[in-house]
Design a protein around this motif. Structure first.
Motif, PDB file in Angstrom:
ATOM      1  N   ARG A 140       1.804 -15.861  15.828  1.00 45.13           N
ATOM      2  CA  ARG A 140       2.598 -14.751  16.343  1.00 45.13           C
ATOM      3  C   ARG A 140       2.461 -14.684  17.865  1.00 45.13           C
ATOM      4  NH1 ARG A 140       2.747  -8.177  14.854  1.00 45.13           N
ATOM      5  NH2 ARG A 140       4.915  -7.960  15.563  1.00 45.13           N
ATOM      6  N   ILE A 144       5.678 -15.027  20.386  1.00 38.72           N
ATOM      7  CA  ILE A 144       5.970 -13.958  21.346  1.00 38.72           C
ATOM      8  C   ILE A 144       5.779 -14.461  22.778  1.00 38.72           C
ATOM      9  CG2 ILE A 144       5.192 -11.718  22.203  1.00 38.72           C
ATOM     10  CD1 ILE A 144       4.416 -11.079  19.251  1.00 38.72           C
ATOM     11  N   GLU A 339      -0.782 -12.277  26.689  1.00 38.36           N
ATOM     12  CA  GLU A 339      -0.325 -11.981  25.327  1.00 38.36           C
ATOM     13  C   GLU A 339      -1.487 -12.288  24.400  1.00 38.36           C
ATOM     14  OE1 GLU A 339       1.398 -11.316  21.701  1.00 38.36           O
ATOM     15  OE2 GLU A 339       0.168 -13.043  22.235  1.00 38.36           O
ATOM     16  N   HIS A 372      -0.338  -7.930  20.343  1.00 39.95           N
ATOM     17  CA  HIS A 372       0.379  -7.927  19.063  1.00 39.95           C
ATOM     18  C   HIS A 372      -0.539  -7.545  17.911  1.00 39.95           C
ATOM     19  CE1 HIS A 372      -1.219 -12.159  19.052  1.00 39.95           C
ATOM     20  NE2 HIS A 372      -1.447 -11.848  17.794  1.00 39.95           N
ATOM     21  N   VAL A 417       5.894  -5.904  19.054  1.00 34.83           N
ATOM     22  CA  VAL A 417       4.568  -6.512  19.073  1.00 34.83           C
ATOM     23  C   VAL A 417       3.498  -5.555  18.579  1.00 34.83           C
ATOM     24  CG1 VAL A 417       5.163  -8.125  20.905  1.00 34.83           C
ATOM     25  CG2 VAL A 417       4.216  -5.891  21.506  1.00 34.83           C
ATOM     26  N   ASP A 418       3.716  -4.244  18.756  1.00 35.43           N
ATOM     27  CA  ASP A 418       2.692  -3.282  18.345  1.00 35.43           C
ATOM     28  C   ASP A 418       2.867  -2.832  16.900  1.00 35.43           C
ATOM     29  OD1 ASP A 418       4.965  -1.791  18.683  1.00 35.43           O
ATOM     30  OD2 ASP A 418       4.109  -0.362  20.114  1.00 35.43           O
TER      31      ASP A 418
END
Length: 561
Positions: A140, A144, A339, A372, A417-418
């Protein structure tokens, strides 16, 4: 079109300022947005509500005055006042379809801009410990992070992709112990297996390669195994290089490559950790207590001070992180985006506090973070937790093998992402409208199929060739498609600025949905060649925007499915 409306309002504001209705020394910035209801027009602006106080009149009255001063424009069909003073713009049909010509003329560059003006931006993502295969959480982060890099590049930034290897510390020691145990014939079921050892099949693969004297090449080094079962340092060096290579192969299978691989161990070898400690001490932000060295992070917004050097002399994990980010700053990156998984949340304040304590001219709130949430993988409604290769978690290679790179990338980037993400393997494998990546790719393939059918009828049409009089497109569905295309450039700018790639997946699904509905309701290969050519031009503009958007996601745009 939105820029056209904004320019018209600016002209009206200037006219009212010149005659004294609005103060001449006041700067006004009209905010033009898309309407949610077609009955309210195509665009709406709230400038009358914002500026009414300075005009000394009611918002609706100011809206009337602004409308009176709007320059004539063939792009606007009519203008209305709604509610307390919103100004709604209904765009002419002809102006709505100008976007088709723009899309086809700009082709792969449509939606791109030079807003970043070449500013250097470094994006760090994945940054997995070289102790095993990449899990779905890393996947992920890869989806992202790479999509964010592509979005930033589309907005004119000079982006560097960086991978930080934590190749020092307890986890690396556990890796060496695990491989050494396997080299000596132990299995995870044996009593002598290390308490915190790694148990996946990949440990056996590393041990076998080590005993065979294999040579592996990582990004910056080539390591040949000594095959000595008692040389733990040699085992560690080989195991780290072996797993760095494996992770790199996983990422390449995922379509992700990095410009820089940075090793934590280099911070110690180059003296940067010790130099950071000395700078913090010289600045007066450290103290000794209980045999440990503490950093006064409370002076920079933390809820309590933090240990930076433990009693045994070893550093806590955030201290090398501070040294690493100082190195980023010294390399000239004024914008840095990390990230990472949400489990890094607690490090944000500490790292930023440490950087402020260095007094190195680093601005508060630097660097930026995109964190994330976790990923849960399901099959047949049940959570999938185990991978034979990894031993205790699902790997990114498992997903690629199961559903392919395109579906994996699209699904992993498709939510905020959250937000926690459920990766439904059955859905990702399905060829139905419920599968978003299939739905979007199918729209692209359908349009390519139309071109092939035209060719069989002797009509050759290039992908970026605009033919036909677009004014013959009079259906609401056609105008809606054109308006959706016009939203794309702003979406690309906002997605990068907000660090939220998921907006792009939502946009593409909405565009594909509008296209499929239109395709099913109205034929394109008809005898009326004028309408046919105009509709094909609209089709081709949709195809181009879908291709552009999928490219920013790192997903292919197939011509056949």
């Amino acid at each position: 079109m939105k820029e056209t409306v904004s320019d018209l309002i600016q002209s009206a504001l200037a006219a009212l300022q010149s005659e004294g209705t609005l103060p001449a020394d006041q700067a006004y910035t009209p905010q033009v947005g898309n309407t949610k209801d077609k009955s309210h027009g195509d665009y709406a602006c709230n400038i009358a509500l914002v500026a009414a106080k300075t005009a000394g009149c009611a918002p609706r009255k100011l809206a009337e005055l602004l409308i009176e001063k709007l320059p004539e424009s063939s792009a606007v069909e009519k203008v209305e006042i709604a509610g307390p003073g919103f100004i709604n713009f209904f765009m002419s049909t002809a102006s709505a379809f100008e976007i088709v010509n723009t899309v086809l003329a700009e082709a792969g560059q449509f939606g791109r801009n030079n807003g970043g003006k070449g500013e250097k931006v470094q994006v760090e993502f994945v940054s997995a410990n070289p102790t095993g295969p990449l899990h779905v959480g890393h996947g992920r982060g890869a989806a992202i992070g790479d999509c964010l890099c592509r979005l930033l590049e589309a907005n004119g930034y000079d982006v560097t992709r960086e991978f930080y290897y934590n190749d020092a510390g307890a986890q690396i020691n556990n890796l060496a112990l695990s491989v050494q145990a396997r080299v000596n014939g132990l299995t995870p079921e044996d009593d002598g297996w290390p308490e915190d050892g790694y148990r996946g099949d990949y440990i056996t693969d590393v041990a076998t390669a080590y005993l065979a004297g294999d040579t592996v090449t990582a990004d910056d080094r080539e390591v040949t195994a000594s095959a000595d079962p008692n040389d733990r340092k040699a085992i560690q060096e080989f195991a780290v290089a072996y797993l760095r290579r494996e992770q790199d192969l996983d990422l390449k299978a995922f379509g992700v490559e990095f410009d820089v691989y940075f090793l934590e161990s280099s911070l110690y070898q180059d003296g940067k950790v010790e130099a950071t400690v000395k700078r913090l001490q010289d600045n007066g932000f450290t103290y000794e207590d209980g045999g440990a060295m503490w950093l006064k992070t409370t002076e920079f917004g933390d809820d309590k001070d933090r240990v930076m050097r433990k009693k045994d002399g070893g550093y806590t994990y955030f201290l090398p992180d501070v040294a690493y980010h100082l190195d980023k700053w010294q390399r000239g990156y004024t914008t840095v985006i990390n990230e990472q998984g949400a489990d890094h949340h607690s490090t944000v304040t500490r790292v930023r506090a440490g950087l402020q304590a260095l007094k190195a001219g680093i601005p508060q709130g630097w660097p930026d973070y995109v964190l994330h949430q976790m990923v849960m993988v399901t099959r047949s409604g049940q959570e999938v937790k185990i991978s034979k290769r990894a031993g205790s978690y699902v790997t990114i290679r498992d997903l690629i093998d199961e559903v392919g790179r395109d579906a994996t990338r699209f699904f992993l980037a498709a939510r905020r992402v959250d937000s926690q993400l459920t990766f439904d393997i059955d859905l990702a494998r399905s060829q139905t409208n419920e599968n978003p990546v299939y739905y979007v790719q199918y729209a692209h393939a359908r349009i390519c199929s139309v071109l092939r059918k035209l060719a069989t009828e002797g009509v050759e049409r290039g992908f970026n060739e605009c033919l036909g009089d677009l004014s013959v497109l009079t259906l609401d569905e056609e105008k809606d498609l054109a308006n959706q295309l016009a939203k794309y450039p702003e979406l690309i700018a906002n997605s990068a600025a907000q660090r939220e790639p998921h907006h792009l997946t939502h946009y593409l699904r909405d565009l594909a949905g509008q296209f499929h509905t239109y395709y099913n309701a109205h034929k394109v290969l008809i005898e009326d060649t004028a309408v046919r050519d105009a509709r094909v031009s609209l089709y081709l503009a949709v195809r181009q925007v879908i291709a552009n958007g999928l490219d920013l996601l790192g997903v292919s745009a197939p011509e056949e499915m």
